[in-house]
Design a protein around this motif. Structure first.
Motif, PDB file in Angstrom:
ATOM      1  N   GLY A 163       0.818  -1.210   0.000  1.00  0.00           N
ATOM      2  CA  GLY A 163       0.000   0.000   0.000  1.00  0.00           C
ATOM      3  C   GLY A 163       0.849   1.256   0.000  1.00  0.00           C
ATOM      4  N   TYR A 164       1.883   1.275   0.809  1.00  0.00           N
ATOM      5  CA  TYR A 164       2.773   2.432   0.843  1.00  0.00           C
ATOM      6  C   TYR A 164       3.505   2.581  -0.491  1.00  0.00           C
ATOM      7  CZ  TYR A 164       6.145   5.874   2.347  1.00  0.00           C
ATOM      8  OH  TYR A 164       6.903   7.007   2.440  1.00  0.00           O
ATOM      9  N   GLY A 165       3.960   1.462  -1.033  1.00  0.00           N
ATOM     10  CA  GLY A 165       4.627   1.488  -2.338  1.00  0.00           C
ATOM     11  C   GLY A 165       3.725   2.061  -3.414  1.00  0.00           C
ATOM     12  N   TRP A 166       2.469   1.705  -3.384  1.00  0.00           N
ATOM     13  CA  TRP A 166       1.535   2.237  -4.368  1.00  0.00           C
ATOM     14  C   TRP A 166       1.229   3.718  -4.103  1.00  0.00           C
ATOM     15  CZ3 TRP A 166      -2.099  -2.595  -4.866  1.00  0.00           C
ATOM     16  CH2 TRP A 166      -1.489  -3.522  -5.708  1.00  0.00           C
ATOM     17  N   LEU A 167       1.218   4.118  -2.828  1.00  0.00           N
ATOM     18  CA  LEU A 167       1.020   5.536  -2.516  1.00  0.00           C
ATOM     19  C   LEU A 167       2.129   6.407  -3.098  1.00  0.00           C
ATOM     20  CD1 LEU A 167      -0.208   5.503   1.191  1.00  0.00           C
ATOM     21  CD2 LEU A 167      -1.501   6.264  -0.804  1.00  0.00           C
ATOM     22  N   ILE A 168       3.355   5.911  -3.017  1.00  0.00           N
ATOM     23  CA  ILE A 168       4.469   6.691  -3.560  1.00  0.00           C
ATOM     24  C   ILE A 168       4.718   6.343  -5.026  1.00  0.00           C
ATOM     25  CG2 ILE A 168       5.522   7.079  -1.307  1.00  0.00           C
ATOM     26  CD1 ILE A 168       7.584   4.911  -1.980  1.00  0.00           C
ATOM     27  N   GLU A 169       3.798   5.587  -5.603  1.00  0.00           N
ATOM     28  CA  GLU A 169       3.760   5.264  -7.026  1.00  0.00           C
ATOM     29  C   GLU A 169       4.974   4.480  -7.514  1.00  0.00           C
ATOM     30  OE1 GLU A 169       2.784   8.847  -9.196  1.00  0.00           O
ATOM     31  OE2 GLU A 169       0.738   8.793  -8.416  1.00  0.00           O
ATOM     32  N   LEU A 170       5.421   3.518  -6.725  1.00  0.00           N
ATOM     33  CA  LEU A 170       6.468   2.606  -7.182  1.00  0.00           C
ATOM     34  C   LEU A 170       5.936   1.837  -8.387  1.00  0.00           C
ATOM     35  CD1 LEU A 170       7.900   1.022  -3.916  1.00  0.00           C
ATOM     36  CD2 LEU A 170       8.984   2.698  -5.400  1.00  0.00           C
ATOM     37  N   GLY A 171       6.758   1.675  -9.380  1.00  0.00           N
ATOM     38  CA  GLY A 171       6.366   0.905 -10.557  1.00  0.00           C
ATOM     39  C   GLY A 171       5.553   1.681 -11.569  1.00  0.00           C
ATOM     40  N   LYS A 172       5.464   3.001 -11.437  1.00  0.00           N
ATOM     41  CA  LYS A 172       4.662   3.802 -12.361  1.00  0.00           C
ATOM     42  C   LYS A 172       5.471   4.349 -13.538  1.00  0.00           C
ATOM     43  CE  LYS A 172       0.985   5.425 -11.788  1.00  0.00           C
ATOM     44  NZ  LYS A 172      -0.278   5.190 -12.412  1.00  0.00           N
ATOM     45  N   GLY A 173       6.779   4.195 -13.528  1.00  0.00           N
ATOM     46  CA  GLY A 173       7.605   4.760 -14.598  1.00  0.00           C
ATOM     47  C   GLY A 173       7.513   3.966 -15.892  1.00  0.00           C
ATOM     48  N   ARG A 174       8.220   4.436 -16.886  1.00  0.00           N
ATOM     49  CA  ARG A 174       8.192   3.794 -18.204  1.00  0.00           C
ATOM     50  C   ARG A 174       9.379   2.853 -18.433  1.00  0.00           C
ATOM     51  NH1 ARG A 174       4.411   6.312 -21.724  1.00  0.00           N
ATOM     52  NH2 ARG A 174       3.561   8.173 -20.750  1.00  0.00           N
ATOM     53  N   GLN A 175      10.375   2.898 -17.596  1.00  0.00           N
ATOM     54  CA  GLN A 175      11.533   2.047 -17.773  1.00  0.00           C
ATOM     55  C   GLN A 175      11.199   0.600 -17.379  1.00  0.00           C
ATOM     56  OE1 GLN A 175      11.106   4.611 -15.805  1.00  0.00           O
ATOM     57  NE2 GLN A 175      12.541   4.711 -14.111  1.00  0.00           N
ATOM     58  N   PRO A 176      11.940  -0.381 -17.943  1.00  0.00           N
ATOM     59  CA  PRO A 176      11.647  -1.808 -17.678  1.00  0.00           C
ATOM     60  C   PRO A 176      11.655  -2.172 -16.196  1.00  0.00           C
ATOM     61  CG  PRO A 176      13.225  -1.590 -19.480  1.00  0.00           C
ATOM     62  CD  PRO A 176      13.014  -0.211 -18.915  1.00  0.00           C
ATOM     63  N   GLU A 177      12.527  -1.524 -15.410  1.00  0.00           N
ATOM     64  CA  GLU A 177      12.577  -1.838 -13.976  1.00  0.00           C
ATOM     65  C   GLU A 177      11.253  -1.502 -13.295  1.00  0.00           C
ATOM     66  OE1 GLU A 177      15.050   0.922 -14.948  1.00  0.00           O
ATOM     67  OE2 GLU A 177      15.882  -0.784 -16.020  1.00  0.00           O
ATOM     68  N   SER A 178      10.583  -0.475 -13.771  1.00  0.00           N
ATOM     69  CA  SER A 178       9.292  -0.094 -13.195  1.00  0.00           C
ATOM     70  C   SER A 178       8.247  -1.168 -13.431  1.00  0.00           C
ATOM     71  CB  SER A 178       8.805   1.232 -13.790  1.00  0.00           C
ATOM     72  OG  SER A 178       9.605   2.288 -13.338  1.00  0.00           O
ATOM     73  N   HIS A 179       8.285  -1.787 -14.604  1.00  0.00           N
ATOM     74  CA  HIS A 179       7.330  -2.851 -14.908  1.00  0.00           C
ATOM     75  C   HIS A 179       7.571  -4.067 -14.019  1.00  0.00           C
ATOM     76  CE1 HIS A 179       5.693  -0.609 -18.216  1.00  0.00           C
ATOM     77  NE2 HIS A 179       6.898  -0.464 -18.740  1.00  0.00           N
ATOM     78  N   VAL A 180       8.832  -4.396 -13.796  1.00  0.00           N
ATOM     79  CA  VAL A 180       9.171  -5.510 -12.911  1.00  0.00           C
ATOM     80  C   VAL A 180       8.691  -5.206 -11.493  1.00  0.00           C
ATOM     81  CG1 VAL A 180      11.084  -6.774 -11.840  1.00  0.00           C
ATOM     82  CG2 VAL A 180      11.124  -6.292 -14.295  1.00  0.00           C
ATOM     83  N   LEU A 181       8.904  -3.976 -11.052  1.00  0.00           N
ATOM     84  CA  LEU A 181       8.476  -3.565  -9.714  1.00  0.00           C
ATOM     85  C   LEU A 181       6.958  -3.608  -9.585  1.00  0.00           C
ATOM     86  CD1 LEU A 181       9.441  -2.656  -6.965  1.00  0.00           C
ATOM     87  CD2 LEU A 181       9.496  -0.320  -7.816  1.00  0.00           C
ATOM     88  N   ALA A 182       6.239  -3.132 -10.605  1.00  0.00           N
ATOM     89  CA  ALA A 182       4.770  -3.162 -10.578  1.00  0.00           C
ATOM     90  C   ALA A 182       4.266  -4.600 -10.523  1.00  0.00           C
ATOM     91  CB  ALA A 182       4.204  -2.447 -11.803  1.00  0.00           C
ATOM     92  N   ARG A 183       4.886  -5.483 -11.278  1.00  0.00           N
ATOM     93  CA  ARG A 183       4.494  -6.904 -11.262  1.00  0.00           C
ATOM     94  C   ARG A 183       4.774  -7.511  -9.885  1.00  0.00           C
ATOM     95  NH1 ARG A 183       7.360  -7.087 -16.771  1.00  0.00           N
ATOM     96  NH2 ARG A 183       5.607  -6.924 -18.211  1.00  0.00           N
ATOM     97  N   SER A 184       5.930  -7.192  -9.334  1.00  0.00           N
ATOM     98  CA  SER A 184       6.288  -7.726  -8.010  1.00  0.00           C
ATOM     99  C   SER A 184       5.315  -7.244  -6.941  1.00  0.00           C
ATOM    100  CB  SER A 184       7.710  -7.306  -7.628  1.00  0.00           C
ATOM    101  OG  SER A 184       8.630  -7.804  -8.560  1.00  0.00           O
ATOM    102  N   MET A 185       4.948  -5.980  -7.011  1.00  0.00           N
ATOM    103  CA  MET A 185       4.009  -5.416  -6.036  1.00  0.00           C
ATOM    104  C   MET A 185       2.642  -6.095  -6.158  1.00  0.00           C
ATOM    105  SD  MET A 185       5.621  -3.108  -4.261  1.00  0.00           S
ATOM    106  CE  MET A 185       4.636  -1.747  -3.710  1.00  0.00           C
ATOM    107  N   ALA A 186       2.220  -6.389  -7.381  1.00  0.00           N
ATOM    108  CA  ALA A 186       0.939  -7.062  -7.586  1.00  0.00           C
ATOM    109  C   ALA A 186       0.959  -8.464  -6.977  1.00  0.00           C
ATOM    110  CB  ALA A 186       0.604  -7.131  -9.078  1.00  0.00           C
ATOM    111  N   ILE A 187       2.047  -9.182  -7.209  1.00  0.00           N
ATOM    112  CA  ILE A 187       2.172 -10.530  -6.639  1.00  0.00           C
ATOM    113  C   ILE A 187       2.194 -10.450  -5.114  1.00  0.00           C
ATOM    114  CG2 ILE A 187       3.707 -12.526  -6.398  1.00  0.00           C
ATOM    115  CD1 ILE A 187       4.519 -11.961  -9.378  1.00  0.00           C
ATOM    116  N   LEU A 188       2.969  -9.508  -4.573  1.00  0.00           N
ATOM    117  CA  LEU A 188       3.033  -9.344  -3.115  1.00  0.00           C
ATOM    118  C   LEU A 188       1.673  -8.992  -2.527  1.00  0.00           C
ATOM    119  CD1 LEU A 188       6.431  -7.517  -2.543  1.00  0.00           C
ATOM    120  CD2 LEU A 188       5.781  -9.810  -1.761  1.00  0.00           C
TER     121      LEU A 188
END
Length: 164
Positions: A72-97
């Motif tokens: 929840g905190y990660g989503w509040l600070i918008e982790l994984g919202k960028g356009r670079q590939p690392e952001s997509h990996v982070l967004a996927r990881s957050m969804a799984i978590l």
């Protein structure tokens, strides 16, 4: 495997759909694993044991709540919202978590409902197991349905080709 990856990309290309699918898959996998581990601990199978600090048993819903707070905190600070590939990996990881945290927390729903440890009683098992398992399966099928149907069709084609 290459074909399954292509099907995944085609059917889950929308980031929101992919996150929902991954959260559902994380939920279902974690729910199954935590149930198996709980049974192993109860039967003293393998190296598994309850986690305790002193004489206080730490239920797995505590870990689930902590994971949900971090996500929840990660989503509040918008982790994984960028356009670079690392952001997509982070967004996927957050969804799984998120799915894992929800599974750990909801698996002990009866504990928060009754405010006592009824995990191994009829109250704690029958309705909660059925509801959560059904919810995970429906969610997984709903968000990943097109992808899962495409994989089934592809595996049928593959087995037909192998027979000929």
């Amino acid at each position: 495997m290459k074909r399954v990856l292509a099907l995944y990309r085609r059917h889950l290309e929308q980031p929101r759909r992919e996150r929902l699918f991954l959260a559902s898959a994380g939920f279902f996998a974690a729910f199954g694993i935590v149930r198996l581990l709980a049974h192993a601990i109860r039967r003293r199978i393998g190296p598994f044991h309850d986690i305790a600090f002193g004489h206080t048993h730490v239920h797995h819903l505590v870990w689930g709540i902590l994971i949900l707070l971090v996500v929840g905190y990660g989503w509040l600070i918008e982790l994984g919202k960028g356009r670079q590939p690392e952001s997509h990996v982070l967004a996927r990881s957050m969804a799984i978590l998120y799915g894992v945290g929800a599974a750990l927390t909801l698996d002990e729903f009866a504990l928060w409902l009754h405010l006592e440890d009824v995990y191994w009683t009829r109250q704690g098992r029958a309705s909660v197991d059925a509801a959560l398992l059904f919810g995970a399966l429906v969610s997984l099928g709903f968000w990943g349905g097109p992808f899962l149907r495409a994989v089934a069709r592809e595996s049928t084609r593959f087995s037909r080709r192998r027979k000929h």
